[in-house]
Design a protein around this motif. Structure first.
Motif, PDB file in Angstrom:
ATOM      1  N   THR A   1      34.254  47.245  51.396  1.00  0.00           N
ATOM      2  CA  THR A   1      33.600  46.692  50.215  1.00  0.00           C
ATOM      3  C   THR A   1      33.261  47.839  49.273  1.00  0.00           C
ATOM      4  O   THR A   1      33.408  49.011  49.623  1.00  0.00           O
ATOM      5  CB  THR A   1      32.308  45.961  50.605  1.00  0.00           C
ATOM      6  N   LYS A   2      32.789  47.502  48.083  1.00  0.00           N
ATOM      7  CA  LYS A   2      32.374  48.547  47.146  1.00  0.00           C
ATOM      8  C   LYS A   2      31.259  49.404  47.753  1.00  0.00           C
ATOM      9  O   LYS A   2      31.245  50.627  47.588  1.00  0.00           O
ATOM     10  CB  LYS A   2      31.906  47.918  45.832  1.00  0.00           C
TER      11      LYS A   2
ATOM     12  N   GLU B   1      43.183  45.002  50.951  1.00  0.00           N
ATOM     13  CA  GLU B   1      43.160  43.619  51.426  1.00  0.00           C
ATOM     14  C   GLU B   1      44.574  43.068  51.571  1.00  0.00           C
ATOM     15  O   GLU B   1      44.898  42.388  52.557  1.00  0.00           O
ATOM     16  CB  GLU B   1      42.344  42.749  50.473  1.00  0.00           C
TER      17      GLU B   1
ATOM     18  N   LYS C   1      39.638  43.658  33.387  1.00  0.00           N
ATOM     19  CA  LYS C   1      40.856  44.412  33.151  1.00  0.00           C
ATOM     20  C   LYS C   1      40.509  45.816  32.680  1.00  0.00           C
ATOM     21  O   LYS C   1      39.772  46.005  31.725  1.00  0.00           O
ATOM     22  CB  LYS C   1      41.714  43.701  32.103  1.00  0.00           C
ATOM     23  N   GLU C   2      40.998  46.828  33.411  1.00  0.00           N
ATOM     24  CA  GLU C   2      40.719  48.219  33.048  1.00  0.00           C
ATOM     25  C   GLU C   2      41.893  48.782  32.259  1.00  0.00           C
ATOM     26  O   GLU C   2      43.059  48.499  32.566  1.00  0.00           O
ATOM     27  CB  GLU C   2      40.502  49.053  34.320  1.00  0.00           C
TER      28      GLU C   2
ATOM     29  N   LEU D   1      40.526  48.317  46.591  1.00  0.00           N
ATOM     30  CA  LEU D   1      40.108  47.253  47.515  1.00  0.00           C
ATOM     31  C   LEU D   1      41.153  46.148  47.584  1.00  0.00           C
ATOM     32  O   LEU D   1      41.407  45.585  48.657  1.00  0.00           O
ATOM     33  CB  LEU D   1      38.757  46.692  47.081  1.00  0.00           C
ATOM     34  N   SER D   2      41.756  45.820  46.452  1.00  0.00           N
ATOM     35  CA  SER D   2      42.789  44.786  46.422  1.00  0.00           C
ATOM     36  C   SER D   2      43.998  45.209  47.243  1.00  0.00           C
ATOM     37  O   SER D   2      44.563  44.404  48.010  1.00  0.00           O
ATOM     38  CB  SER D   2      43.200  44.500  44.974  1.00  0.00           C
TER      39      SER D   2
ATOM     40  N   THR E   1      41.676  52.374  40.364  1.00  0.00           N
ATOM     41  CA  THR E   1      40.251  52.038  40.287  1.00  0.00           C
ATOM     42  C   THR E   1      39.764  51.518  41.637  1.00  0.00           C
ATOM     43  O   THR E   1      40.547  51.198  42.532  1.00  0.00           O
ATOM     44  CB  THR E   1      39.992  50.964  39.223  1.00  0.00           C
ATOM     45  N   GLU E   2      38.448  51.423  41.768  1.00  0.00           N
ATOM     46  CA  GLU E   2      37.869  50.910  43.014  1.00  0.00           C
ATOM     47  C   GLU E   2      38.331  49.478  43.282  1.00  0.00           C
ATOM     48  O   GLU E   2      38.676  49.125  44.414  1.00  0.00           O
ATOM     49  CB  GLU E   2      36.342  50.969  42.938  1.00  0.00           C
ATOM     50  N   GLU E   3      38.345  48.662  42.212  1.00  0.00           N
ATOM     51  CA  GLU E   3      38.769  47.272  42.382  1.00  0.00           C
ATOM     52  C   GLU E   3      40.227  47.201  42.856  1.00  0.00           C
ATOM     53  O   GLU E   3      40.563  46.414  43.742  1.00  0.00           O
ATOM     54  CB  GLU E   3      38.612  46.507  41.063  1.00  0.00           C
ATOM     55  N   ARG E   4      41.069  48.038  42.275  1.00  0.00           N
ATOM     56  CA  ARG E   4      42.478  48.019  42.660  1.00  0.00           C
ATOM     57  C   ARG E   4      42.650  48.537  44.089  1.00  0.00           C
ATOM     58  O   ARG E   4      43.459  48.005  44.861  1.00  0.00           O
ATOM     59  CB  ARG E   4      43.308  48.856  41.677  1.00  0.00           C
TER      60      ARG E   4
ATOM     61  N   MET F   1      38.308  39.455  37.813  1.00  0.00           N
ATOM     62  CA  MET F   1      38.246  40.922  37.875  1.00  0.00           C
ATOM     63  C   MET F   1      38.468  41.488  36.464  1.00  0.00           C
ATOM     64  O   MET F   1      39.426  41.140  35.799  1.00  0.00           O
ATOM     65  CB  MET F   1      39.326  41.457  38.829  1.00  0.00           C
TER      66      MET F   1
END
Length: 324
Positions: A30-31, A22, A3-4, A18-19, A13-16, A1
Protein backbone atom coordinates in the motif's frame (compact mmCIF):
# COMPACT_ATOMS: atom_id res chain seq x y z
CA UNK A 1 -6.70 7.62 -10.21
CA UNK A 2 -5.40 11.13 -11.01
CA UNK A 3 -3.59 11.50 -14.28
CA UNK A 4 0.05 12.53 -13.81
CA UNK A 5 1.94 14.50 -16.44
CA UNK A 6 4.87 12.08 -16.48
CA UNK A 7 6.46 9.72 -18.96
CA UNK A 8 5.11 6.26 -17.97
CA UNK A 9 8.12 4.53 -19.53
CA UNK A 10 10.83 6.33 -17.60
CA UNK A 11 9.05 7.93 -14.62
CA UNK A 12 7.23 5.60 -12.23
CA UNK A 13 4.84 7.23 -9.79
CA UNK A 14 3.73 5.55 -6.57
CA UNK A 15 0.28 4.89 -8.02
CA UNK A 16 1.76 3.29 -11.12
CA UNK A 17 4.19 1.19 -9.07
CA UNK A 18 1.36 -0.18 -6.93
CA UNK A 19 -0.69 -0.90 -10.06
CA UNK A 20 2.19 -2.80 -11.67
CA UNK A 21 2.74 -4.82 -8.49
CA UNK A 22 -0.93 -5.73 -8.28
CA UNK A 23 -1.05 -6.75 -11.94
CA UNK A 24 1.94 -9.05 -11.33
CA UNK A 25 0.13 -10.85 -8.51
CA UNK A 26 1.65 -8.80 -5.68
CA UNK A 27 -1.33 -6.95 -4.18
CA UNK A 28 -0.28 -6.47 -0.55
CA UNK A 29 1.78 -3.26 -0.81
CA UNK A 30 0.00 0.00 0.00
CA UNK A 31 1.06 3.64 -0.08
CA UNK A 32 1.68 3.47 3.64
CA UNK A 33 3.81 0.34 3.23
CA UNK A 34 5.81 1.95 0.42
CA UNK A 35 6.47 4.98 2.64
CA UNK A 36 7.62 2.73 5.48
CA UNK A 37 10.00 0.79 3.25
CA UNK A 38 11.47 4.05 1.93
CA UNK A 39 12.02 5.28 5.51
CA UNK A 40 13.75 1.96 6.30
CA UNK A 41 15.92 2.46 3.19
CA UNK A 42 14.81 -0.83 1.64
CA UNK A 43 13.38 1.11 -1.28
CA UNK A 44 15.16 4.13 -2.80
CA UNK A 45 13.63 7.55 -2.27
CA UNK A 46 11.77 8.87 -5.32
CA UNK A 47 12.96 12.07 -6.89
CA UNK A 48 10.85 15.20 -7.02
CA UNK A 49 9.99 16.61 -10.42
CA UNK A 50 7.75 19.41 -11.64
CA UNK A 51 6.07 20.12 -14.95
CA UNK A 52 5.10 23.36 -16.66
CA UNK A 53 1.55 24.34 -15.82
CA UNK A 54 1.41 22.21 -12.66
CA UNK A 55 1.69 23.67 -9.17
CA UNK A 56 2.05 20.33 -7.38
CA UNK A 57 5.34 18.39 -7.42
CA UNK A 58 5.37 14.79 -8.55
CA UNK A 59 7.56 12.09 -6.98
CA UNK A 60 8.83 9.39 -9.32
CA UNK A 61 11.30 6.53 -9.58
CA UNK A 62 13.15 5.26 -12.60
CA UNK A 63 11.96 2.05 -14.32
CA UNK A 64 14.52 -0.01 -12.36
CA UNK A 65 12.37 0.54 -9.27
CA UNK A 66 9.82 -1.97 -10.58
CA UNK A 67 12.20 -4.94 -10.41
CA UNK A 68 13.52 -3.70 -7.05
CA UNK A 69 10.02 -3.50 -5.57
CA UNK A 70 9.01 -6.91 -6.96
CA UNK A 71 12.12 -8.53 -5.54
CA UNK A 72 11.59 -6.92 -2.13
CA UNK A 73 7.91 -7.90 -2.14
CA UNK A 74 8.81 -11.56 -2.72
CA UNK A 75 11.47 -11.50 0.02
CA UNK A 76 8.99 -10.04 2.52
CA UNK A 77 6.23 -12.46 1.55
CA UNK A 78 8.54 -15.39 2.34
CA UNK A 79 8.63 -14.19 5.94
CA UNK A 80 12.18 -12.83 6.04
CA UNK A 81 13.01 -10.42 8.83
CA UNK A 82 14.70 -7.03 8.58
CA UNK A 83 18.31 -8.27 8.42
CA UNK A 84 17.60 -10.93 5.80
CA UNK A 85 15.73 -8.38 3.68
CA UNK A 86 18.80 -6.15 3.60
CA UNK A 87 20.98 -9.19 2.91
CA UNK A 88 18.78 -10.36 0.03
CA UNK A 89 18.70 -6.89 -1.51
CA UNK A 90 22.47 -6.47 -1.21
CA UNK A 91 23.13 -9.91 -2.69
CA UNK A 92 20.75 -8.94 -5.50
CA UNK A 93 22.88 -5.80 -6.13
CA UNK A 94 20.01 -3.46 -5.31
CA UNK A 95 20.60 -0.01 -3.87
CA UNK A 96 20.51 -0.40 -0.07
CA UNK A 97 22.75 0.89 2.73
CA UNK A 98 25.51 -1.53 3.64
CA UNK A 99 25.90 -0.44 7.28
CA UNK A 100 23.18 -2.74 8.69
CA UNK A 101 24.88 -5.78 7.19
CA UNK A 102 28.34 -4.76 8.36
CA UNK A 103 27.00 -4.06 11.86
CA UNK A 104 25.42 -7.53 11.95
CA UNK A 105 28.67 -9.26 10.96
CA UNK A 106 30.77 -7.23 13.40
CA UNK A 107 28.29 -7.86 16.21
CA UNK A 108 28.48 -11.62 15.60
CA UNK A 109 32.29 -11.47 15.85
CA UNK A 110 32.17 -9.37 19.03
CA UNK A 111 29.66 -11.75 20.64
CA UNK A 112 31.81 -14.77 19.80
CA UNK A 113 34.96 -13.09 21.13
CA UNK A 114 33.17 -12.15 24.33
CA UNK A 115 32.05 -15.74 24.87
CA UNK A 116 35.56 -17.05 24.17
CA UNK A 117 37.62 -14.57 26.19
CA UNK A 118 35.19 -12.91 28.62
CA UNK A 119 36.37 -9.57 27.27
CA UNK A 120 39.94 -10.10 28.49
CA UNK A 121 42.50 -8.04 26.58
CA UNK A 122 45.63 -9.74 27.90
CA UNK A 123 46.38 -12.83 25.76
CA UNK A 124 47.15 -15.04 28.78
CA UNK A 125 43.91 -14.03 30.52
CA UNK A 126 41.97 -14.65 27.31
CA UNK A 127 43.47 -18.13 26.89
CA UNK A 128 42.77 -18.98 30.54
CA UNK A 129 39.13 -17.90 30.20
CA UNK A 130 38.72 -19.88 26.99
CA UNK A 131 40.17 -23.03 28.56
CA UNK A 132 37.96 -22.65 31.62
CA UNK A 133 34.77 -22.24 29.56
CA UNK A 134 35.63 -25.22 27.38
CA UNK A 135 36.36 -27.56 30.29
CA UNK A 136 33.46 -26.42 32.50
CA UNK A 137 30.66 -26.15 29.96
CA UNK A 138 31.58 -27.92 26.72
CA UNK A 139 33.70 -30.93 27.65
CA UNK A 140 31.03 -32.39 30.03
CA UNK A 141 28.56 -32.49 27.13
CA UNK A 142 30.99 -34.60 25.13
CA UNK A 143 31.99 -36.78 28.07
CA UNK A 144 28.53 -37.53 29.48
CA UNK A 145 26.38 -37.45 26.37
CA UNK A 146 23.95 -40.42 26.27
CA UNK A 147 24.69 -40.67 22.53
CA UNK A 148 28.37 -39.75 22.16
CA UNK A 149 29.63 -38.71 18.77
CA UNK A 150 31.42 -41.60 17.05
CA UNK A 151 34.38 -39.48 15.92
CA UNK A 152 34.84 -37.94 19.38
CA UNK A 153 34.76 -41.42 20.92
CA UNK A 154 37.38 -42.70 18.48
CA UNK A 155 39.67 -39.70 18.98
CA UNK A 156 39.19 -39.68 22.76
CA UNK A 157 37.52 -37.04 24.93
CA UNK A 158 40.76 -35.57 26.30
CA UNK A 159 42.42 -35.36 22.88
CA UNK A 160 39.26 -33.90 21.34
CA UNK A 161 39.03 -31.26 24.09
CA UNK A 162 42.69 -30.29 23.67
CA UNK A 163 42.24 -30.09 19.88
CA UNK A 164 39.23 -27.79 20.19
CA UNK A 165 41.03 -25.62 22.74
CA UNK A 166 43.83 -25.24 20.19
CA UNK A 167 41.36 -24.25 17.44
CA UNK A 168 39.46 -21.79 19.65
CA UNK A 169 42.76 -20.27 20.81
CA UNK A 170 43.74 -19.70 17.17
CA UNK A 171 40.43 -17.94 16.59
CA UNK A 172 40.49 -15.77 19.70
CA UNK A 173 44.13 -14.71 20.20
CA UNK A 174 46.07 -13.30 17.21
CA UNK A 175 49.51 -14.02 18.66
CA UNK A 176 48.76 -17.47 20.06
CA UNK A 177 51.71 -19.85 19.71
CA UNK A 178 51.16 -23.45 20.81
CA UNK A 179 54.01 -25.02 22.77
CA UNK A 180 55.60 -28.29 21.68
CA UNK A 181 53.34 -30.45 23.84
CA UNK A 182 50.20 -28.88 22.36
CA UNK A 183 51.66 -29.07 18.83
CA UNK A 184 52.41 -32.78 19.12
CA UNK A 185 48.95 -33.45 20.52
CA UNK A 186 47.34 -31.58 17.60
CA UNK A 187 49.44 -33.51 15.09
CA UNK A 188 48.39 -36.79 16.68
CA UNK A 189 44.72 -35.82 16.60
CA UNK A 190 44.92 -34.70 12.99
CA UNK A 191 46.55 -38.02 12.08
CA UNK A 192 43.80 -39.88 13.91
CA UNK A 193 41.11 -37.88 12.10
CA UNK A 194 42.81 -38.62 8.79
CA UNK A 195 42.84 -42.34 9.60
CA UNK A 196 39.14 -42.27 10.49
CA UNK A 197 38.30 -40.43 7.26
CA UNK A 198 40.20 -42.98 5.18
CA UNK A 199 38.79 -46.03 6.94
CA UNK A 200 36.37 -46.75 4.10
CA UNK A 201 38.64 -45.51 1.33
CA UNK A 202 41.95 -46.55 -0.13
CA UNK A 203 44.65 -45.87 2.48
CA UNK A 204 46.72 -42.83 1.68
CA UNK A 205 49.77 -41.64 3.53
CA UNK A 206 51.22 -38.17 3.58
CA UNK A 207 54.37 -36.95 5.23
CA UNK A 208 53.24 -33.33 5.03
CA UNK A 209 52.73 -31.69 8.44
CA UNK A 210 49.29 -29.97 8.45
CA UNK A 211 50.03 -27.87 11.54
CA UNK A 212 51.88 -25.03 9.75
CA UNK A 213 48.93 -24.67 7.36
CA UNK A 214 46.50 -24.44 10.28
CA UNK A 215 48.68 -21.84 11.96
CA UNK A 216 48.82 -19.81 8.73
CA UNK A 217 45.06 -19.35 8.89
CA UNK A 218 45.59 -16.98 11.82
CA UNK A 219 46.43 -14.28 9.30
CA UNK A 220 42.90 -14.57 7.91
CA UNK A 221 40.48 -15.91 10.48
CA UNK A 222 41.71 -14.93 13.92
CA UNK A 223 38.64 -13.03 15.03
CA UNK A 224 40.24 -9.68 15.98
CA UNK A 225 42.05 -9.56 12.60
CA UNK A 226 38.96 -10.80 10.79
CA UNK A 227 36.96 -7.99 12.40
CA UNK A 228 39.46 -5.35 11.31
CA UNK A 229 39.46 -6.73 7.76
CA UNK A 230 35.69 -6.44 7.48
CA UNK A 231 35.60 -3.04 9.17
CA UNK A 232 38.13 -1.46 6.81
CA UNK A 233 37.21 -3.24 3.56
CA UNK A 234 36.41 -1.00 0.60
CA UNK A 235 33.20 -0.96 -1.40
CA UNK A 236 35.06 -2.64 -4.25
CA UNK A 237 36.29 -5.45 -1.99
CA UNK A 238 32.76 -6.14 -0.76
CA UNK A 239 31.48 -6.09 -4.34
CA UNK A 240 34.14 -8.67 -5.28
CA UNK A 241 33.15 -10.89 -2.35
CA UNK A 242 29.53 -10.70 -3.44
CA UNK A 243 30.48 -11.56 -7.02
CA UNK A 244 32.52 -14.56 -5.84
CA UNK A 245 29.55 -15.80 -3.83
CA UNK A 246 27.08 -15.32 -6.67
CA UNK A 247 29.32 -17.13 -9.15
CA UNK A 248 29.67 -20.02 -6.70
CA UNK A 249 25.88 -20.19 -6.26
CA UNK A 250 25.32 -20.10 -10.02
CA UNK A 251 27.74 -22.97 -10.60
CA UNK A 252 26.18 -25.04 -7.81
CA UNK A 253 22.69 -24.46 -9.25
CA UNK A 254 23.91 -25.58 -12.66
CA UNK A 255 25.53 -28.67 -11.13
CA UNK A 256 22.31 -29.48 -9.26
CA UNK A 257 20.39 -29.24 -12.53
CA UNK A 258 22.51 -32.13 -13.85
CA UNK A 259 20.59 -34.33 -11.38
CA UNK A 260 17.01 -33.44 -12.42
CA UNK A 261 15.15 -35.95 -10.27
CA UNK A 262 16.89 -34.90 -7.08
CA UNK A 263 16.85 -31.23 -8.05
CA UNK A 264 13.07 -31.36 -8.50
CA UNK A 265 12.74 -32.03 -4.77
CA UNK A 266 14.28 -28.66 -3.93
CA UNK A 267 11.59 -25.97 -4.02
CA UNK A 268 12.17 -22.31 -4.86
CA UNK A 269 11.59 -21.46 -1.19
CA UNK A 270 14.24 -23.97 -0.13
CA UNK A 271 16.69 -22.56 -2.66
CA UNK A 272 16.07 -19.02 -1.39
CA UNK A 273 16.57 -20.13 2.21
CA UNK A 274 19.86 -21.83 1.38
CA UNK A 275 20.97 -18.82 -0.66
CA UNK A 276 20.38 -16.42 2.25
CA UNK A 277 21.70 -18.78 4.94
CA UNK A 278 25.04 -19.17 3.17
CA UNK A 279 24.93 -15.55 2.02
CA UNK A 280 25.02 -14.54 5.68
CA UNK A 281 28.28 -16.48 6.17
CA UNK A 282 30.37 -16.78 3.03
CA UNK A 283 30.79 -13.25 1.58
CA UNK A 284 32.79 -11.90 4.56
CA UNK A 285 34.89 -15.08 4.62
CA UNK A 286 35.59 -14.77 0.89
CA UNK A 287 36.52 -11.12 1.38
CA UNK A 288 38.96 -12.02 4.17
CA UNK A 289 40.62 -14.69 2.02
CA UNK A 290 41.19 -12.28 -0.89
CA UNK A 291 42.27 -9.50 1.46
CA UNK A 292 44.98 -11.79 2.89
CA UNK A 293 46.35 -12.36 -0.62
CA UNK A 294 44.91 -15.83 -1.16
CA UNK A 295 42.44 -15.06 -3.91
CA UNK A 296 43.81 -18.02 -5.86
CA UNK A 297 42.11 -20.32 -3.33
CA UNK A 298 38.74 -18.91 -4.39
CA UNK A 299 39.63 -18.90 -8.08
CA UNK A 300 40.77 -22.53 -7.86
CA UNK A 301 37.52 -23.52 -6.14
CA UNK A 302 35.42 -21.82 -8.80
CA UNK A 303 37.56 -23.39 -11.52
CA UNK A 304 37.05 -26.82 -9.95
CA UNK A 305 33.25 -26.34 -9.90
CA UNK A 306 33.32 -25.16 -13.50
CA UNK A 307 35.37 -28.22 -14.47
CA UNK A 308 32.85 -30.53 -12.78
CA UNK A 309 30.08 -28.80 -14.68
CA UNK A 310 31.89 -29.43 -17.97
CA UNK A 311 32.21 -33.11 -17.11
CA UNK A 312 28.57 -33.52 -16.03
CA UNK A 313 27.34 -31.62 -19.10
CA UNK A 314 28.79 -34.23 -21.45
CA UNK A 315 25.87 -35.97 -23.21
CA UNK A 316 27.32 -39.40 -22.41
CA UNK A 317 27.40 -38.48 -18.71
CA UNK A 318 24.06 -36.68 -18.72
CA UNK A 319 22.05 -39.75 -19.70
CA UNK A 320 22.77 -41.80 -16.54
CA UNK A 321 22.62 -38.67 -14.36
CA UNK A 322 19.09 -37.93 -15.61
CA UNK A 323 17.81 -40.97 -13.74
CA UNK A 324 19.45 -40.07 -10.43
Amino acid sequence: MPKENVDPQTEITEERLLSILEQSGRPNFTKRRITQLISEKMLPSPRRISHPGSKSPVYVWGPESIEHAMFLYDVIERGNGRHRRFLALWLGSYEVPFEPLLHHWLHAIDTTLQSFTGGAQDPEDALWHLSTVLKQYVEPKWRFSPRPDKVIRQVGIDAWTDFNEFLFSLLAVPDYEPDEVVSEGVRATLQRLSTIAQAKADPQTSSEDPLPWLLSLREIFTLPRYRETLLHATTQEWAQAREDYLICCQLLRQLAACFPRRNALVTAEMQQTLFLNWGAILPPLLLAVRSAGHGEWIDDMLSMLSGLLDVFSDPDIQEPLSTM
